[in-house]
Scaffold this motif. Structure first.
Motif, PDB file in Angstrom:
ATOM      1  N   GLU A   1      -8.624  -2.200  -1.262  1.00 25.95           N
ATOM      2  CA  GLU A   1      -7.617  -1.245  -1.732  1.00 25.95           C
ATOM      3  C   GLU A   1      -6.452  -1.969  -2.405  1.00 25.95           C
ATOM      4  N   LEU A   2      -6.025  -3.071  -1.829  1.00 27.31           N
ATOM      5  CA  LEU A   2      -4.966  -3.875  -2.447  1.00 27.31           C
ATOM      6  C   LEU A   2      -5.413  -4.401  -3.811  1.00 27.31           C
ATOM      7  N   GLN A   3      -6.646  -4.842  -3.894  1.00 24.45           N
ATOM      8  CA  GLN A   3      -7.174  -5.346  -5.168  1.00 24.45           C
ATOM      9  C   GLN A   3      -7.291  -4.236  -6.209  1.00 24.45           C
ATOM     10  N   ARG A   4      -7.571  -3.026  -5.753  1.00 21.81           N
ATOM     11  CA  ARG A   4      -7.667  -1.892  -6.675  1.00 21.81           C
ATOM     12  C   ARG A   4      -6.303  -1.525  -7.251  1.00 21.81           C
ATOM     13  N   LEU A   5      -5.277  -1.662  -6.422  1.00 17.81           N
ATOM     14  CA  LEU A   5      -3.945  -1.207  -6.799  1.00 17.81           C
ATOM     15  C   LEU A   5      -3.091  -2.270  -7.490  1.00 17.81           C
TER      16      LEU A   5
ATOM     17  N   LEU B   1       0.824  -1.204   0.000  1.00 19.96           N
ATOM     18  CA  LEU B   1       0.000   0.000   0.000  1.00 19.96           C
ATOM     19  C   LEU B   1       0.863   1.262   0.000  1.00 19.96           C
ATOM     20  N   ARG B   2       1.897   1.252   0.840  1.00 22.39           N
ATOM     21  CA  ARG B   2       2.800   2.406   0.878  1.00 22.39           C
ATOM     22  C   ARG B   2       3.438   2.649  -0.485  1.00 22.39           C
ATOM     23  N   ALA B   3       3.815   1.556  -1.150  1.00 22.58           N
ATOM     24  CA  ALA B   3       4.481   1.676  -2.449  1.00 22.58           C
ATOM     25  C   ALA B   3       3.622   2.380  -3.491  1.00 22.58           C
ATOM     26  N   LYS B   4       2.312   2.317  -3.316  1.00 18.76           N
ATOM     27  CA  LYS B   4       1.380   2.950  -4.262  1.00 18.76           C
ATOM     28  C   LYS B   4       0.820   4.270  -3.716  1.00 18.76           C
ATOM     29  N   GLY B   5       1.376   4.729  -2.591  1.00 20.51           N
ATOM     30  CA  GLY B   5       0.941   6.005  -2.040  1.00 20.51           C
ATOM     31  C   GLY B   5      -0.349   5.954  -1.250  1.00 20.51           C
TER      32      GLY B   5
END
Length: 201
Positions: free
Chosen positions: A135-139, A62-66
């Motif tokens: 959120e993980l699935q979105r990113l 999550l952090r990696a994608k902001g």
């Protein structure tokens, strides 16, 4: 269906609830019984600590994608440690008391405090599945998510895998079990072949 993490929450909930059931039946005037609760509480605390470390990998994604949806969850992991410290203090104080009435009252207080943690933990786990997972699935794609678990299986021994499955599987349905096995098979086919022999036998 999208790929999901957090299937092991079923075991986490089982373990936390089993301790609540044991505490509910405990005679707090009995030091042996209180000592048993203390050991069991430490086991739960350690299990949740290592579980939080495992989930750190998801937060890194999550952090990696902001994204910052995980920030409160990480703070709650730290708060859980504080809660366990207070629970241990209650048990330690209880063992210094001599009057049965005082021990019974503090025992009830300890039970209610643990039950409050149980409620906090349930909300925590639900937020991970209702907020973090989408959120993980979105990113990320499913293949990208699978690689996270695959990295773990590549470094685990067959014995560690078997121990993991022995712990998790009794609390899971067939879909959960098949997903674990399929992930292991894709990540480490040679280890899976050895693991499968132990499962058949």
């Amino acid at each position: 269906m999208r790929y999901i993490f957090y299937r092991e929450h079923k075991y986490v909930l089982y373990a936390v609830t089993e301790l609540e059931r044991l505490i509910a039946k405990t005679d707090f005037t009995d030091n042996i019984a209180v000592t048993k609760i203390s050991f069991e509480l430490t086991d739960i605390q350690e299990m949740l600590h290592f579980h939080a470390q495992h989930e750190d990998k998801f937060h890194q994604l999550l952090r990696a994608k902001g994204s910052s949806v995980h920030v409160r969850i990480e703070a709650e992991h730290r708060e859980h440690e504080t809660i366990f410290a207070e629970l241990h203090k209650k048990l330690a104080k209880l063992q210094t008391l001599e009057k049965h009435e005082e021990r019974i009252l503090l025992g009830r207080d300890f039970y209610l405090a643990y039950r409050e943690f149980e409620a906090i933990n349930l909300r925590h786990l639900n937020e991970e599945e209702f907020v973090l997972m989408p959120e993980l699935q979105r990113l990320y794609t499913d293949d990208e998510l699978k690689k996270i678990e695959a990295a773990t299986y590549k470094i685990m021994t067959v014995a560690q895998m078997r121990e993991m499955l022995d712990v998790l599987f009794p609390q899971m349905n067939r879909d959960d079990q098949q997903t674990f096995l399929q992930d292991i098979k894709q990540a480490a086919p040679e280890k899976f072949a050895e693991l499968n022999k132990t499962l058949v036998n």
